[in-house]
Design a protein around this motif. Structure first.
Motif, PDB file in Angstrom:
ATOM      1  N   GLY A  67      22.994  36.505  38.982  1.00 54.26           N
ATOM      2  CA  GLY A  67      23.557  37.258  40.104  1.00 54.26           C
ATOM      3  C   GLY A  67      24.243  38.518  39.613  1.00 54.26           C
ATOM      4  O   GLY A  67      24.232  39.559  40.285  1.00 54.26           O
ATOM      5  N   THR A  68      24.839  38.436  38.442  1.00 57.85           N
ATOM      6  CA  THR A  68      25.500  39.611  37.884  1.00 57.85           C
ATOM      7  C   THR A  68      24.480  40.725  37.660  1.00 57.85           C
ATOM      8  O   THR A  68      24.716  41.885  38.027  1.00 57.85           O
ATOM      9  N   HIS A  92      33.516  39.776  43.723  1.00 56.59           N
ATOM     10  CA  HIS A  92      32.973  39.302  42.448  1.00 56.59           C
ATOM     11  C   HIS A  92      32.555  40.470  41.575  1.00 56.59           C
ATOM     12  O   HIS A  92      32.776  40.464  40.359  1.00 56.59           O
ATOM     13  N   ASN A 149      33.473  34.623  47.712  1.00 55.39           N
ATOM     14  CA  ASN A 149      33.865  33.550  46.784  1.00 55.39           C
ATOM     15  C   ASN A 149      35.383  33.365  46.765  1.00 55.39           C
ATOM     16  O   ASN A 149      35.905  32.311  47.133  1.00 55.39           O
ATOM     17  N   ASP A 178      26.280  41.542  47.970  1.00 54.51           N
ATOM     18  CA  ASP A 178      26.330  40.450  46.990  1.00 54.51           C
ATOM     19  C   ASP A 178      26.155  39.170  47.802  1.00 54.51           C
ATOM     20  O   ASP A 178      27.104  38.631  48.355  1.00 54.51           O
ATOM     21  N   ARG A 181      25.854  33.695  47.860  1.00 54.38           N
ATOM     22  CA  ARG A 181      25.889  32.523  48.760  1.00 54.38           C
ATOM     23  C   ARG A 181      25.523  32.914  50.186  1.00 54.38           C
ATOM     24  O   ARG A 181      26.053  32.367  51.145  1.00 54.38           O
ATOM     25  N   LYS A 209      23.384  28.667  42.668  1.00 47.97           N
ATOM     26  CA  LYS A 209      24.643  28.196  43.276  1.00 47.97           C
ATOM     27  C   LYS A 209      24.275  27.006  44.188  1.00 47.97           C
ATOM     28  O   LYS A 209      23.753  26.015  43.686  1.00 47.97           O
TER      29      LYS A 209
HETATM   30  C1  LIG Z   1      29.884  35.897  44.853  1.00 46.79           C
HETATM   31  C2  LIG Z   1      29.201  35.869  43.525  1.00 46.79           C
HETATM   32  N1  LIG Z   1      28.457  36.909  43.170  1.00 46.79           N
HETATM   33  C3  LIG Z   1      27.812  36.957  41.999  1.00 46.79           C
HETATM   34  C4  LIG Z   1      27.894  35.912  41.099  1.00 46.79           C
HETATM   35  C5  LIG Z   1      27.230  36.058  39.761  1.00 46.79           C
HETATM   36  O1  LIG Z   1      26.251  35.149  39.518  1.00 46.79           O
HETATM   37  P1  LIG Z   1      25.834  34.784  37.987  1.00 46.79           P
HETATM   38  O2  LIG Z   1      26.841  33.812  37.505  1.00 46.79           O
HETATM   39  O3  LIG Z   1      24.458  34.217  38.165  1.00 46.79           O
HETATM   40  O4  LIG Z   1      25.828  36.055  37.216  1.00 46.79           O
HETATM   41  C6  LIG Z   1      28.661  34.788  41.434  1.00 46.79           C
HETATM   42  C7  LIG Z   1      28.777  33.661  40.477  1.00 46.79           C
HETATM   43  O5  LIG Z   1      29.435  32.680  40.697  1.00 46.79           O
HETATM   44  C8  LIG Z   1      29.340  34.769  42.670  1.00 46.79           C
HETATM   45  O6  LIG Z   1      30.112  33.741  43.037  1.00 46.79           O
END
Ligand SMILES: Cc1ncc(COP(=O)(O)O)c(C=O)c1O
Length: 340
Positions: A67-68, A92, A149, A178, A181, A209
């Motif tokens: 996700g990053t 995040h 989050n 983003d 979720r 997730k």
């Molecule tokens: C809201 C949100 N965005 C992005 C990410 C990033 O995902 P990743 O851990 O796969 O890089 C997370 C990870 O928990 C998250 O909670």
């Protein structure tokens, strides 16, 4: 050697990222047709990208490891070095992504303190700086997190998302979603994934997730932007080869694990009710316990086989997930109720 399952009695509520692939998912991974995805020849990846682009009403999609990476490439697609992305102070993208926008892309970020992560379109719009004024760092994009989050799994209000979309479209400012979720938001609110997709220029959605895969996110946008994203992914070392084994897990998750997120939301409600948290404040799969002695609660729970996250010395986070069934949620509630 297969990874040993966690002890049957362990209830892991630290995050929805702690899930392990189920036997069905592992079988789908084993059966996946694969090819070299850097050549664009992995049929399982191509099928997933087409499917996810269509779900969100976008032209194209790109499979990325995390996700990053999805967020950071997504923001880079709509923001040049030296311009800024505006977002919530608890987002995040600015809290947990290691300053990547600045460190990798030369993108400046500016934050606005919101009410618990809730999107307030007017508040963000008021902070936008024109890209054409040579005195100012121009705002190229606004990043929105749904669900939020650190906002306790909050679902962003549709009318605020729409207001932001309408204003930004006219102003030439992009919106990045983003959507790690977004699946939870969709299941909780009943709002179509395509509706959410239509309210953003770029969106990153995660499979690792609530959907329970070991790895994988997908970035959606226009065909032109996704072509550029493919270059960025390669530059960042995210070009993967026979990665259909992972894409197959994501496709399996869409077929089998999306609808069941409602169970995670029910279990979060159960925990909220048992632990004196206002159930109305819990919209999806995250329960925040505020004003507790976090180390004492976390250690006490761990000693009884219940794992929770300490967000701060006075705050605990519980995240229901695929590995926590009704009995496990009840057991966690019994253990935690005696501690809080
Ligand atoms: C809201 C949100 N965005 C992005 C990410 C990033 O995902 P990743 O851990 O796969 O890089 C997370 C990870 O928990 C998250 O909670």
């Amino acid at each position: 050697m297969p990874t040993p399952p966690p002890p049957a009695e362990l209830v892991d509520l630290r995050s929805d990222t702690v899930t392990r692939p189920t036997p069905g998912m592992r079988q789908a991974m084993a059966d996946a047709e694969v090819g070299d995805d850097v050549y664009g020849e992995d049929p399982s990846v191509n099928a997933l990208e087409e499917r996810v682009a269509a779900l969100f009403g976008h032209e194209a999609a790109l499979f990325v490891p995390s996700g990053t990476m999805g967020n950071q490439i997504g923001m880079r697609l709509v923001c040049e070095p030296g311009q800024e992305v505006l977002c919530d102070a608890d987002a995040h993208v600015v809290t947990y992504e290691m300053g990547a926008a600045a460190a990798i892309f030369g993108i400046s970020t500016r934050t606005v303190v919101s009410d618990g992560g809730r999107l307030d379109a007017d508040q963000l719009i008021a902070q936008v700086r024109p890209k054409t004024d040579w005195h100012l760092t121009g705002t190229a994009a606004i990043a929105v997190e749904n669900t939020h989050n650190r906002g306790g799994g909050l679902v962003q209000p549709l009318e605020e998302l729409r207001k932001l979309r309408d204003w930004t479209r006219d102003a030439g400012v992009a919106v990045h979603l983003d959507g790690a979720r977004i699946w939870n938001a969709h299941v909780a609110s009943g709002v179509d994934l395509a509706t959410y997709g239509g309210l953003a220029d770029t969106a990153s959605v995660c499979f690792s997730k609530g959907l329970g895969t070991p790895v994988g996110s997908v970035l959606v946008s226009s065909a032109e932007r996704i072509a550029a994203a493919r270059l960025w992914r390669k530059r960042l070392g995210g070009g993967m080869r026979q990665v259909g084994v992972l894409a197959a897990a994501c496709s399996y998750a869409l077929d089998h694990n999306l609808g069941r997120l409602a169970e995670d939301h029910e279990h979060a409600q159960l925990l909220a009710k048992r632990l004196g948290v206002d159930p109305a404040s819990v919209q999806t799969n995250i329960v925040i316990l505020d004003g507790v002695n976090a180390p004492v609660v976390a250690e006490g729970a761990k000693a009884q086989g219940v794992l929770v996250s300490q967000v701060s010395p006075r705050r605990i986070r519980l995240v229901t997930n695929l590995g926590v069934d009704r009995n496990a949620a009840e057991r966690a509630a019994d253990v935690l109720a005696a501690l809080v």
